[in-house]
Design a protein around this motif. Structure first.
Motif, PDB file in Angstrom:
ATOM      1  N   ASN A   1       4.111  43.774  87.092  1.00  0.00           N
ATOM      2  CA  ASN A   1       4.763  42.376  87.222  1.00  0.00           C
ATOM      3  C   ASN A   1       6.274  42.430  87.356  1.00  0.00           C
ATOM      4  O   ASN A   1       6.810  41.865  86.621  1.00  0.00           O
ATOM      5  N   GLY A   2       6.522  43.070  88.393  1.00  0.00           N
ATOM      6  CA  GLY A   2       8.086  43.238  88.827  1.00  0.00           C
ATOM      7  C   GLY A   2       8.636  44.616  88.266  1.00  0.00           C
ATOM      8  O   GLY A   2       9.486  44.543  87.448  1.00  0.00           O
ATOM      9  N   VAL A   3       8.142  45.611  88.577  1.00  0.00           N
ATOM     10  CA  VAL A   3       8.825  47.272  88.284  1.00  0.00           C
ATOM     11  C   VAL A   3       9.708  47.423  89.209  1.00  0.00           C
ATOM     12  O   VAL A   3       9.721  47.352  90.496  1.00  0.00           O
ATOM     13  N   ASP A   4      11.044  47.570  88.523  1.00  0.00           N
ATOM     14  CA  ASP A   4      11.885  48.197  89.237  1.00  0.00           C
ATOM     15  C   ASP A   4      12.280  49.712  88.863  1.00  0.00           C
ATOM     16  O   ASP A   4      12.339  49.867  87.306  1.00  0.00           O
ATOM     17  N   LEU A   5      12.550  50.792  89.717  1.00  0.00           N
ATOM     18  CA  LEU A   5      12.599  52.118  89.283  1.00  0.00           C
ATOM     19  C   LEU A   5      12.814  52.828  90.190  1.00  0.00           C
ATOM     20  O   LEU A   5      12.660  52.817  91.713  1.00  0.00           O
ATOM     21  N   SER A   6      14.069  53.686  90.048  1.00  0.00           N
ATOM     22  CA  SER A   6      14.949  54.568  91.123  1.00  0.00           C
ATOM     23  C   SER A   6      14.675  55.878  90.273  1.00  0.00           C
ATOM     24  O   SER A   6      15.226  56.149  89.465  1.00  0.00           O
ATOM     25  N   ILE A   7      14.352  56.870  91.241  1.00  0.00           N
ATOM     26  CA  ILE A   7      14.116  58.432  90.788  1.00  0.00           C
ATOM     27  C   ILE A   7      14.902  59.299  91.904  1.00  0.00           C
ATOM     28  O   ILE A   7      14.833  59.143  92.873  1.00  0.00           O
ATOM     29  N   GLU A   8      15.598  60.074  91.226  1.00  0.00           N
ATOM     30  CA  GLU A   8      16.520  61.080  92.188  1.00  0.00           C
ATOM     31  C   GLU A   8      15.892  62.104  92.521  1.00  0.00           C
ATOM     32  O   GLU A   8      14.568  62.709  91.622  1.00  0.00           O
ATOM     33  N   VAL A   9      16.120  62.822  93.415  1.00  0.00           N
ATOM     34  CA  VAL A   9      15.336  64.400  93.754  1.00  0.00           C
ATOM     35  C   VAL A   9      15.659  65.473  92.610  1.00  0.00           C
ATOM     36  O   VAL A   9      16.543  65.482  91.997  1.00  0.00           O
ATOM     37  N   GLY A  10      14.639  65.932  92.165  1.00  0.00           N
ATOM     38  CA  GLY A  10      14.562  66.885  91.253  1.00  0.00           C
ATOM     39  C   GLY A  10      14.398  66.389  89.509  1.00  0.00           C
ATOM     40  O   GLY A  10      14.402  67.015  88.802  1.00  0.00           O
ATOM     41  N   GLU A  11      14.365  65.096  89.585  1.00  0.00           N
ATOM     42  CA  GLU A  11      14.539  64.470  88.244  1.00  0.00           C
ATOM     43  C   GLU A  11      13.015  64.465  87.471  1.00  0.00           C
ATOM     44  O   GLU A  11      12.026  64.108  88.223  1.00  0.00           O
ATOM     45  N   ILE A  12      13.182  64.249  86.370  1.00  0.00           N
ATOM     46  CA  ILE A  12      11.872  64.445  85.645  1.00  0.00           C
ATOM     47  C   ILE A  12      11.808  63.149  84.860  1.00  0.00           C
ATOM     48  O   ILE A  12      12.941  62.861  83.746  1.00  0.00           O
ATOM     49  N   VAL A  13      10.991  62.139  84.979  1.00  0.00           N
ATOM     50  CA  VAL A  13      10.974  60.915  84.517  1.00  0.00           C
ATOM     51  C   VAL A  13       9.497  60.615  83.819  1.00  0.00           C
ATOM     52  O   VAL A  13       8.560  60.888  84.390  1.00  0.00           O
TER      53      VAL A  13
ATOM     54  N   PRO B   1       5.069  70.804  96.133  1.00  0.00           N
ATOM     55  CA  PRO B   1       5.120  69.295  96.381  1.00  0.00           C
ATOM     56  C   PRO B   1       6.387  68.687  96.286  1.00  0.00           C
ATOM     57  O   PRO B   1       7.297  69.383  95.792  1.00  0.00           O
ATOM     58  N   ASP B   2       6.556  67.533  96.927  1.00  0.00           N
ATOM     59  CA  ASP B   2       7.905  66.999  96.935  1.00  0.00           C
ATOM     60  C   ASP B   2       7.991  66.211  95.680  1.00  0.00           C
ATOM     61  O   ASP B   2       9.125  65.759  95.281  1.00  0.00           O
TER      62      ASP B   2
ATOM     63  N   PHE C   1      11.042  75.479  91.364  1.00  0.00           N
ATOM     64  CA  PHE C   1      10.565  74.719  92.640  1.00  0.00           C
ATOM     65  C   PHE C   1      11.574  73.385  92.356  1.00  0.00           C
ATOM     66  O   PHE C   1      11.756  72.840  93.543  1.00  0.00           O
ATOM     67  N   ARG C   2      12.004  72.923  91.304  1.00  0.00           N
ATOM     68  CA  ARG C   2      12.915  71.583  91.324  1.00  0.00           C
ATOM     69  C   ARG C   2      12.281  70.448  91.879  1.00  0.00           C
ATOM     70  O   ARG C   2      12.937  69.511  92.487  1.00  0.00           O
ATOM     71  N   THR C   3      10.893  70.446  91.734  1.00  0.00           N
ATOM     72  CA  THR C   3      10.157  69.067  91.973  1.00  0.00           C
ATOM     73  C   THR C   3      10.363  67.922  91.260  1.00  0.00           C
ATOM     74  O   THR C   3      10.639  67.989  90.108  1.00  0.00           O
ATOM     75  N   THR C   4      10.342  66.917  91.923  1.00  0.00           N
ATOM     76  CA  THR C   4      10.511  65.603  91.261  1.00  0.00           C
ATOM     77  C   THR C   4       9.255  65.444  90.601  1.00  0.00           C
ATOM     78  O   THR C   4       8.114  65.586  90.935  1.00  0.00           O
ATOM     79  N   ILE C   5       9.441  64.934  89.354  1.00  0.00           N
ATOM     80  CA  ILE C   5       8.282  64.805  88.523  1.00  0.00           C
ATOM     81  C   ILE C   5       8.294  63.367  87.951  1.00  0.00           C
ATOM     82  O   ILE C   5       9.098  62.775  87.146  1.00  0.00           O
ATOM     83  N   LEU C   6       7.148  62.650  87.969  1.00  0.00           N
ATOM     84  CA  LEU C   6       7.069  61.286  87.260  1.00  0.00           C
ATOM     85  C   LEU C   6       5.543  61.634  86.532  1.00  0.00           C
ATOM     86  O   LEU C   6       4.616  61.858  86.904  1.00  0.00           O
ATOM     87  N   PHE C   7       5.761  61.518  85.195  1.00  0.00           N
ATOM     88  CA  PHE C   7       4.482  61.593  84.362  1.00  0.00           C
ATOM     89  C   PHE C   7       4.348  60.407  83.315  1.00  0.00           C
ATOM     90  O   PHE C   7       5.367  59.713  82.879  1.00  0.00           O
ATOM     91  N   VAL C   8       3.189  60.619  82.955  1.00  0.00           N
ATOM     92  CA  VAL C   8       2.862  59.506  81.786  1.00  0.00           C
ATOM     93  C   VAL C   8       2.555  60.117  80.465  1.00  0.00           C
ATOM     94  O   VAL C   8       1.982  60.981  80.652  1.00  0.00           O
ATOM     95  N   SER C   9       2.662  60.011  79.664  1.00  0.00           N
ATOM     96  CA  SER C   9       2.480  60.282  78.228  1.00  0.00           C
ATOM     97  C   SER C   9       2.191  59.361  77.293  1.00  0.00           C
ATOM     98  O   SER C   9       2.850  58.136  77.170  1.00  0.00           O
ATOM     99  N   HIS C  10       1.724  59.685  76.100  1.00  0.00           N
ATOM    100  CA  HIS C  10       1.541  58.929  74.815  1.00  0.00           C
ATOM    101  C   HIS C  10       2.560  59.407  73.779  1.00  0.00           C
ATOM    102  O   HIS C  10       2.264  58.968  72.684  1.00  0.00           O
ATOM    103  N   ASN C  11       3.187  60.518  74.094  1.00  0.00           N
ATOM    104  CA  ASN C  11       3.667  61.252  73.123  1.00  0.00           C
ATOM    105  C   ASN C  11       5.272  61.471  73.092  1.00  0.00           C
ATOM    106  O   ASN C  11       5.855  61.480  74.104  1.00  0.00           O
ATOM    107  N   ALA C  12       5.861  60.649  72.226  1.00  0.00           N
ATOM    108  CA  ALA C  12       7.454  60.535  72.233  1.00  0.00           C
ATOM    109  C   ALA C  12       8.035  61.840  72.264  1.00  0.00           C
ATOM    110  O   ALA C  12       9.062  61.858  73.008  1.00  0.00           O
ATOM    111  N   THR C  13       7.436  62.760  71.531  1.00  0.00           N
ATOM    112  CA  THR C  13       8.267  63.945  71.368  1.00  0.00           C
ATOM    113  C   THR C  13       8.068  64.978  72.630  1.00  0.00           C
ATOM    114  O   THR C  13       9.047  65.553  73.193  1.00  0.00           O
TER     115      THR C  13
END
Ligand SMILES: Nc1ncnc2c1ncn2[C@@H]1O[C@H](COP(=O)(O)OP(=O)(O)O)[C@@H](O)[C@H]1O
Ligand SMILES: [Mg+2]
Length: 264
Positions: free
Chosen positions: A26-38, A158-159, A189-201
């Motif tokens: 419902n209106g997602v704004d997100l910017s990710i840099e090269v090599g960042e882990i989000v 992967p990019d 590799f310094r690949t950009t990573i976008l991951f989903v987790s349920h675990n805050a730690t």
């Protein structure tokens, strides 16, 4: 310019032939840099997997803007941009060995066959599976299978790597080992990573930034938590990391409407 930019991305499911429609994003704004882990955290059903599928290029039926270095994902993939996806289950082919599974990912790539063996050897070493290259998936533990799926993801260089709850089926010690393997291979590799987790730690251990999505209504990023103050290599014993993970848990509680004190 950021590598990946989503701007006011909206996604509705259903709605055809009079059926009720459902707003997943419902209106997602997100910017990710090269090599960042989000990392993306949020209650079940808030739209995390929907968001990953859009970034993967698997779902192009959405509203709003999503670009990779200013172009659409279709244009980028046509120009050689590579996306890898790791899921909760390893999804290895049971009739192929570890080597066969990792090599299989290379068959659709542009890397010449003469390089395949060295490339597979390299990623298997980085995830500590060299000794198990001729084993079949069913001969491996769940953690080793998941390590093989990480090797398979990285072998195509992967990019961007997308991971949807990659370690949530594993016990904590196995998961810790895998998170470290992931960061080792990411360092190479310094690949950009976008991951989903349920675990805050877990998210605090891995991420540069954590996006917390909410529920009622879901489908938006409610809070961004930067992990910039926590140096790498990280330790679970680090009090700074612990404080951050508390911030993440508090954000999760408030944005999922779960303020009961028993959850603190
Ligand atoms: N293929 C689909 N058809 C209809 N509704 C869907 C579909 N995929 C997901 N949804 C709905 O969209 C919402 C977000 O789903 P999802 O992105 O899978 O959530 P999450 O991964 O955060 O648990 C949920 O309400 C879910 O029921
Ligand atoms: Mg999901």
């Amino acid at each position: 310019m950021s590598q990946i930019v989503l701007s006011n991305v909206r996604k509705e499911f259903g709605g055809q032939r009079g059926a009720r429609s459902w707003t997943a994003l419902n209106g997602v704004d997100l910017s990710i840099e090269v090599g960042e882990i989000v990392g993306i955290l949020g209650p079940s059903g808030c739209g995390k997997s929907t968001l990953l599928n859009i970034v993967a290029g698997l779902d192009n039926d959405y509203d709003g803007q999503f670009t990779i270095q200013g172009k659409t994902i279709e244009e980028q993939i046509a120009a050689g941009f590579r996306v890898a996806y790791v899921f909760q289950e390893s999804r290895l082919l049971p009739w192929k060995t570890v080597r066969g599974n990792v090599e299989f990912a290379l068959k659709a790539s542009k890397f010449p066959a003469s390089e395949w063996r060295d490339r597979v050897d390299n990623v298997l070493e980085l995830v500590e599976l060299s000794k198990f290259s001729e084993f079949y998936p069913q001969q491996l533990s769940g953690g080793m299978q998941q390590r093989a799926s990480i090797a398979r993801a990285f072998v195509i260089e992967p990019d961007i790597l997308l991971m949807d709850e990659p370690f949530s089926a594993l016990d904590e010690m196995t998961a810790r080992h895998l998170r470290q393997s992931l960061l080792n291979i990411w360092s190479a590799f310094r690949t950009t990573i976008l991951f989903v987790s349920h675990n805050a730690t877990e998210a605090s251990f891995l991420a540069d930034r954590i996006m917390v999505m909410g529920s009622d209504p879901g489908g938006t990023i409610r809070e961004e938590i930067s992990m910039a103050g926590v140096q790498r290599p990280r330790s679970y014993e680090d009090l700074g990391l612990f404080e951050k993970s508390k911030t993440v848990v508090n954000a999760l509680r408030s944005h999922s409407g779960r303020t009961d004190p028993v959850l603190a």
